[in-house]
Each structure stands twice: as structure tokens, then as C-alpha cells.
Write a protein that holds these residues in place. Sequence first.
Motif, short mmCIF file in Angstrom:
data_model
loop_
_atom_site.label_atom_id
_atom_site.label_comp_id
_atom_site.label_asym_id
_atom_site.label_seq_id
_atom_site.Cartn_x
_atom_site.Cartn_y
_atom_site.Cartn_z
N LYS A 42 -4.01 6.96 -2.19
CA LYS A 42 -3.15 6.02 -1.67
C LYS A 42 -3.81 4.58 -2.96
O LYS A 42 -4.96 4.85 -3.57
CB LYS A 42 -3.56 5.07 -0.94
CG LYS A 42 -5.43 5.08 -0.43
CD LYS A 42 -4.69 4.09 1.68
CE LYS A 42 -6.63 3.99 1.57
NZ LYS A 42 -6.68 3.57 2.72
N ILE B 55 -0.21 7.79 -8.83
CA ILE B 55 -1.00 8.27 -6.97
C ILE B 55 -1.24 9.54 -6.90
O ILE B 55 -0.26 10.58 -6.52
CB ILE B 55 -0.61 7.25 -6.07
CG1 ILE B 55 -0.14 6.27 -6.20
CG2 ILE B 55 -0.82 7.93 -4.45
CD1 ILE B 55 0.38 5.31 -5.38
N GLU C 7 1.17 -0.87 -0.37
CA GLU C 7 -0.06 0.17 0.04
C GLU C 7 0.96 1.72 0.15
O GLU C 7 1.84 1.58 1.20
CB GLU C 7 -0.78 -0.32 0.98
CG GLU C 7 -1.78 0.97 1.12
CD GLU C 7 -2.88 1.15 2.31
OE1 GLU C 7 -3.08 2.23 3.27
OE2 GLU C 7 -3.39 0.17 2.24
N VAL D 103 0.80 5.32 0.19
CA VAL D 103 0.50 6.68 1.32
C VAL D 103 1.22 7.37 0.19
O VAL D 103 1.78 7.71 0.26
CB VAL D 103 -0.24 6.20 2.40
CG1 VAL D 103 -1.10 7.79 2.63
CG2 VAL D 103 -0.62 5.28 2.66
N ASN D 104 0.19 8.32 -0.66
CA ASN D 104 0.69 9.66 -0.86
C ASN D 104 0.22 10.68 0.16
O ASN D 104 -0.41 11.52 0.19
CB ASN D 104 0.33 10.57 -2.28
CG ASN D 104 1.25 11.11 -2.88
OD1 ASN D 104 1.68 11.41 -2.53
ND2 ASN D 104 1.02 11.43 -4.09
N VAL E 161 3.13 -1.49 4.09
CA VAL E 161 2.85 -0.07 3.88
C VAL E 161 3.73 1.14 3.53
O VAL E 161 4.39 0.83 4.49
CB VAL E 161 1.67 0.32 5.14
CG1 VAL E 161 1.67 1.89 4.60
CG2 VAL E 161 0.51 -1.11 5.22
N THR F 64 4.26 5.34 3.30
CA THR F 64 3.69 7.13 3.18
C THR F 64 4.77 7.94 2.50
O THR F 64 5.96 7.54 3.47
CB THR F 64 3.22 6.66 4.43
OG1 THR F 64 2.23 5.97 4.78
CG2 THR F 64 2.50 8.02 4.63
#
Length: 119
Positions: A44, A39, A10, A12-13, A76, A78
Motif C-alpha cells: 500500500k 504499488i 491510502e 491498498v493493492n 482509503v 482498495t
Amino acid sequence: VESRMNARLEVVNESPGTIMVFWVDFDGNDSPDWGPDIIPVGNKAGIVTSISHSFRIYDEAMVFVTEHNVSTPLDVITVTDLCSNGDDEDDDILELEKEFRPLVHDQESPCVPANDSSK
């Protein structure tokens, strides 16, 4: 080394700009057959992959941001900063520069003693 264990990455932006995620092939190149996953800011994306697969993240201008190697069944990442993604590598380079700067010979001053390159 290719892994057959399924995983999910995953991304995440939380950065100030759109990011692009590319799968890295087994020769270490951004894969032309997969990607990019684009993204936008505040979004995300979930990517089905395998453990040991790597991904590179770039900004919209194709400037490298970071690379991630999938190591767990649910990874994940980020992205918060397009410049360094919180990486301390730039700080390490500055510290090395401070350490080595005094060792650089001033090209305008003569070597002393003459003809002795060990000094």
C-alpha cells in the motif's frame, strides 16, 4: 475546484498485479509532474494530497483500472481486481446491449413497407 484542506489517500493493492497511481491535474489529465506511485502486489501507499483531488489507477500495461476523488481527510481505496475493480459498469453495459440489440435493423432484410424509414 481546488481545495486547500489537507488529506491523505491510502491505496491498498490487493490485486494480482502491480498498479500505478497518477494524480489528475485540474485540466483532467494525468499529471506528468506527479507520479506514478508504483504499488506492488500486497503493498500500500500513502499519498499526501488535498480534498477534491483525483487520482487514476492503471495496471503495469497502462490499462485504466479506476479513478478516485478524495472526499475525506483520510480516504482509503482498495484495488482488488485489475479488470473492473468491482465496478458494475460492465454489467450495466451488458444489460443495455440486451435491451437495444432487438432494435438494431438487420441490414440483410428489406425495410417494410418500402421507402418508409419510420418502421
